[in-house]
Design an enzyme around this catalytic site. Structure first.
Site, PDB file in Angstrom:
ATOM      1  N   ASP A  26      20.495  24.464  40.075  1.00  0.00           N
ATOM      2  CA  ASP A  26      19.041  24.295  40.055  1.00  0.00           C
ATOM      3  C   ASP A  26      18.364  24.601  41.390  1.00  0.00           C
ATOM      4  O   ASP A  26      18.783  24.098  42.439  1.00  0.00           O
ATOM      5  CB  ASP A  26      18.687  22.851  39.704  1.00  0.00           C
ATOM      6  CG  ASP A  26      19.314  22.370  38.422  1.00  0.00           C
ATOM      7  OD1 ASP A  26      20.024  23.151  37.771  1.00  0.00           O
ATOM      8  OD2 ASP A  26      19.105  21.198  38.077  1.00  0.00           O
ATOM      9  N   GLN A  42      20.779  23.303  44.328  1.00  0.00           N
ATOM     10  CA  GLN A  42      22.002  22.548  44.124  1.00  0.00           C
ATOM     11  C   GLN A  42      23.185  23.426  44.500  1.00  0.00           C
ATOM     12  O   GLN A  42      23.316  24.560  44.028  1.00  0.00           O
ATOM     13  CB  GLN A  42      22.108  22.116  42.666  1.00  0.00           C
ATOM     14  CG  GLN A  42      21.042  21.106  42.239  1.00  0.00           C
ATOM     15  CD  GLN A  42      21.329  19.716  42.787  1.00  0.00           C
ATOM     16  OE1 GLN A  42      22.061  18.936  42.190  1.00  0.00           O
ATOM     17  NE2 GLN A  42      20.741  19.390  43.939  1.00  0.00           N
ATOM     18  N   PHE A  82      20.999  15.247  44.333  1.00  0.00           N
ATOM     19  CA  PHE A  82      20.573  15.946  43.130  1.00  0.00           C
ATOM     20  C   PHE A  82      19.196  16.584  43.354  1.00  0.00           C
ATOM     21  O   PHE A  82      18.650  16.570  44.444  1.00  0.00           O
ATOM     22  CB  PHE A  82      20.556  14.991  41.939  1.00  0.00           C
ATOM     23  CG  PHE A  82      21.904  14.778  41.290  1.00  0.00           C
ATOM     24  CD1 PHE A  82      23.087  15.160  41.916  1.00  0.00           C
ATOM     25  CD2 PHE A  82      22.009  14.199  40.038  1.00  0.00           C
ATOM     26  CE1 PHE A  82      24.325  14.968  41.315  1.00  0.00           C
ATOM     27  CE2 PHE A  82      23.236  14.004  39.431  1.00  0.00           C
ATOM     28  CZ  PHE A  82      24.400  14.384  40.063  1.00  0.00           C
ATOM     29  N   SER A  83      18.627  17.109  42.290  1.00  0.00           N
ATOM     30  CA  SER A  83      17.424  17.946  42.396  1.00  0.00           C
ATOM     31  C   SER A  83      16.210  17.180  42.925  1.00  0.00           C
ATOM     32  O   SER A  83      16.135  15.950  42.829  1.00  0.00           O
ATOM     33  CB  SER A  83      17.087  18.553  41.040  1.00  0.00           C
ATOM     34  OG  SER A  83      18.077  19.472  40.648  1.00  0.00           O
ATOM     35  N   ARG A 153      15.761  11.059  37.319  1.00  0.00           N
ATOM     36  CA  ARG A 153      16.021  12.086  38.333  1.00  0.00           C
ATOM     37  C   ARG A 153      14.967  13.204  38.353  1.00  0.00           C
ATOM     38  O   ARG A 153      14.040  13.235  37.569  1.00  0.00           O
ATOM     39  CB  ARG A 153      17.399  12.697  38.112  1.00  0.00           C
ATOM     40  CG  ARG A 153      17.653  13.347  36.762  1.00  0.00           C
ATOM     41  CD  ARG A 153      19.059  13.952  36.763  1.00  0.00           C
ATOM     42  NE  ARG A 153      19.463  14.514  35.496  1.00  0.00           N
ATOM     43  CZ  ARG A 153      20.151  13.877  34.561  1.00  0.00           C
ATOM     44  NH1 ARG A 153      20.485  12.614  34.741  1.00  0.00           N
ATOM     45  NH2 ARG A 153      20.498  14.476  33.439  1.00  0.00           N
ATOM     46  N   GLU A 208      15.241  17.579  31.847  1.00  0.00           N
ATOM     47  CA  GLU A 208      15.499  17.652  33.283  1.00  0.00           C
ATOM     48  C   GLU A 208      14.412  18.479  33.961  1.00  0.00           C
ATOM     49  O   GLU A 208      13.651  19.203  33.316  1.00  0.00           O
ATOM     50  CB  GLU A 208      16.867  18.306  33.556  1.00  0.00           C
ATOM     51  CG  GLU A 208      18.052  17.514  33.025  1.00  0.00           C
ATOM     52  CD  GLU A 208      19.386  18.112  33.447  1.00  0.00           C
ATOM     53  OE1 GLU A 208      20.208  17.359  33.988  1.00  0.00           O
ATOM     54  OE2 GLU A 208      19.602  19.326  33.237  1.00  0.00           O
TER      55      GLU A 208
END
Length: 504
Positions: A26, A42, A82-83, A153, A208
């Protein structure tokens, strides 16, 4: 399968960003700052499969040529990174600036590991930079927002200025609830809940990587609407990962969609009517850059699919990014539609070849095919049931017998991309595929702009109203292009354009 064994670098794109020798997925923290576009993503710094999530980093001044830098925010014993997103804190509302320098503030998801203070929890954290985004310091008060949830997230943060006031807004997801949650903050460190959007439309997989932004309609500054994008895995219109969007209004508190077809869980019969960011199988986690001048909205996505992402036959790198796209809103049949075009920078130094007008009644080979190029083609229907072109085909076999087949069926109203005979497709059973997107004529014709690279095709149809992006892994020697029609006639106007630099 490939008839010639490719070298390790044979599939590395010439027009698309890849990490030198590691895994990426990502895009994160997309920001324009002091003349430079920053692409974070990522990244597994230690290998070329998904693991050890950290933020990789690349920069560009032209959206085409990217320079890779050292890992920006690495994972550690406490958390994976994470993102998330980055904002330029012009007014130093966070108090993290030093000596009058406005900090860049990264808002990312901390995926806390066993043995940490928050084992198994995903929560939102801050890091900041005062050297233009090359070195980062984690905020001592992390996390700044938690729901004690294992699937909360992907924060996308932007500055809202409207009737409700001026403050920071965060869009994040509860992935398994198919929900985008909105929060507000005055200082990026303390966050208050605003509202929730979803479930709606596509819910065939977890949600997401959301994004929320305002765009003028048909280029008219006084008429704007808000666009909410959210990516989904699996459940895409042609299988696996995909992204969808909603258009509506945001009043600083709640987003209200005007384009929702399904409240709650998706209706299988309506999937082809939902608004997808891209109908191909390899455009995921797309988000937009912040702080871009002149109100431009630029977006980039990860060019892969979680069904087979770890298995694609590239080494030592794995996964490319898409081209950067400039997005806008247009009214089509009374409905707002997102239009995506390759950023003009992508073809700024291109060299167009002569236009070729071809009458079709069967298959016709054309000159000028290459491993890396742009094909602009406009089809005028005749009596044919189907017409189109085959790219990255064999040069020593029957015309059109192998390659990636891109076709239009006017009766069905479909654009079809068939990669079942496109080269190496045996590395995963989900990879050989036929993808379809709805497509209708405009002014009696069909226009396709196709970016062809060593391992991909990106199709922009009808001036960007429909896009279809897919990976391919052809024999490096396969560069032929053929045009065809089936069961009748059609006419094609084709122009081949040299873009990028071939690495073969």
């Amino acid at each position: 399968m490939n008839t010639v064994a490719p070298t390790l670098e044979a599939y590395r794109p010439a027009m698309h960003y890849t990490a030198k020798d590691t895994w990426l997925n990502d895009p994160n923290g997309l920001v324009f700052h002091e003349g430079i576009y920053h692409l974070y993503y990522q990244n597994n710094p230690f290998g070329n499969v998904h693991s050890n999530m950290s933020w990789g980093h690349a920069t560009s001044t032209d959206l085409v040529n990217w320079e890779e830098h050292q890992v920006a925010i690495p994972c550690d014993d406490i958390e994976e990174i994470f993102s998330g997103s980055i904002v330029v804190d012009h007014g130093n509302s966070s108090g993290l600036g030093v000596g009058g320098v406005a900090p860049l503030v990264a808002i990312y998801t901390s995926a806390y590991k066993p043995g940490s203070a928050h084992p198994g929890i995903q929560a939102q954290s801050l890091a900041w930079s005062i050297d233009g985004g090359y070195s980062w310091t984690k905020y001592s008060g992390n996390p700044v927002l938690t729901r004690n949830s294992p699937e909360f997230r992907d924060p996308k943060v932007f500055r809202y200025n409207g009737p409700a006031g001026s403050y920071w807004v965060m869009a994040a997801v509860e992935a398994h609830d198919f929900a985008v949650l909105l929060y507000r903050s005055d200082d990026l460190r303390s966050w208050d809940y605003l509202s929730t959007f979803g479930p709606a439309n596509g819910t065939g997989g977890i949600w997401e990587c959301p994004d929320l932004f305002e765009l003028p309609v048909d280029g008219l500054p006084g008429t704007t609407k808000w666009v909410l994008t959210v990516n989904m895995n699996p459940g895409g219109p042609n299988g696996g990962s995909a992204g969808q969007y909603f258009v509506g209004e945001f009043d600083g508190v709640s987003f209200r969609s005007e384009t929702t077809l399904t409240e709650g869980m998706q209706d299988p019969g309506l999937v082809d009517q939902y608004q997808w960011l891209d109908w191909g199988r390899d455009f995921y986690a797309a988000v937009s850059f912040s702080n871009v001048p002149d109100g431009r909205r630029l977006m980039i996505g990860w060019m892969n699919n979680w069904q087979y992402a770890n298995q694609i036959p590239t080494s030592p790198w794995r996964s490319p990014m898409s081209l950067v796209r400039e997005v806008s809103l247009a009214m089509v049949d009374g409905q707002p539609r997102l239009v995506q075009q390759p950023a003009p920078e992508c073809t700024a130094e291109s060299l167009p070849g002569p236009a070729q007008r071809v009458s079709l009644s069967g298959t016709v080979a054309v000159d000028g095919g290459a491993a890396v190029q742009l094909a602009d083609v406009t089809f005028t229907p005749g009596t044919a049931d189907e017409f189109g072109l085959v790219v990255r085909g064999a040069t020593d076999g029957a015309a059109g017998s192998s390659g990636t087949r891109i076709s239009i069926s006017p009766g069905a109203g479909e654009l079809v991309l068939d990669r079942t005979n496109s080269g190496d497709s045996g590395f995963h059973p989900a990879f050989p595929s036929v993808s379809k997107a709805p497509l209708r004529a405009l002014d009696g014709t069909y226009s396709l702009r196709i970016f062809i690279d060593h391992c991909s095709v990106e199709v922009f149809a009808q001036d960007g109203l429909v896009t279809l992006t897919e990976l391919i892994f052809p024999d490096p020697a396969q560069t032929a292009i053929t045009l065809f029609s089936a069961n009748g006639s059609a006419e094609a106007l084709l122009q081949l354009v040299a873009v990028g630099q071939d690495n073969a």
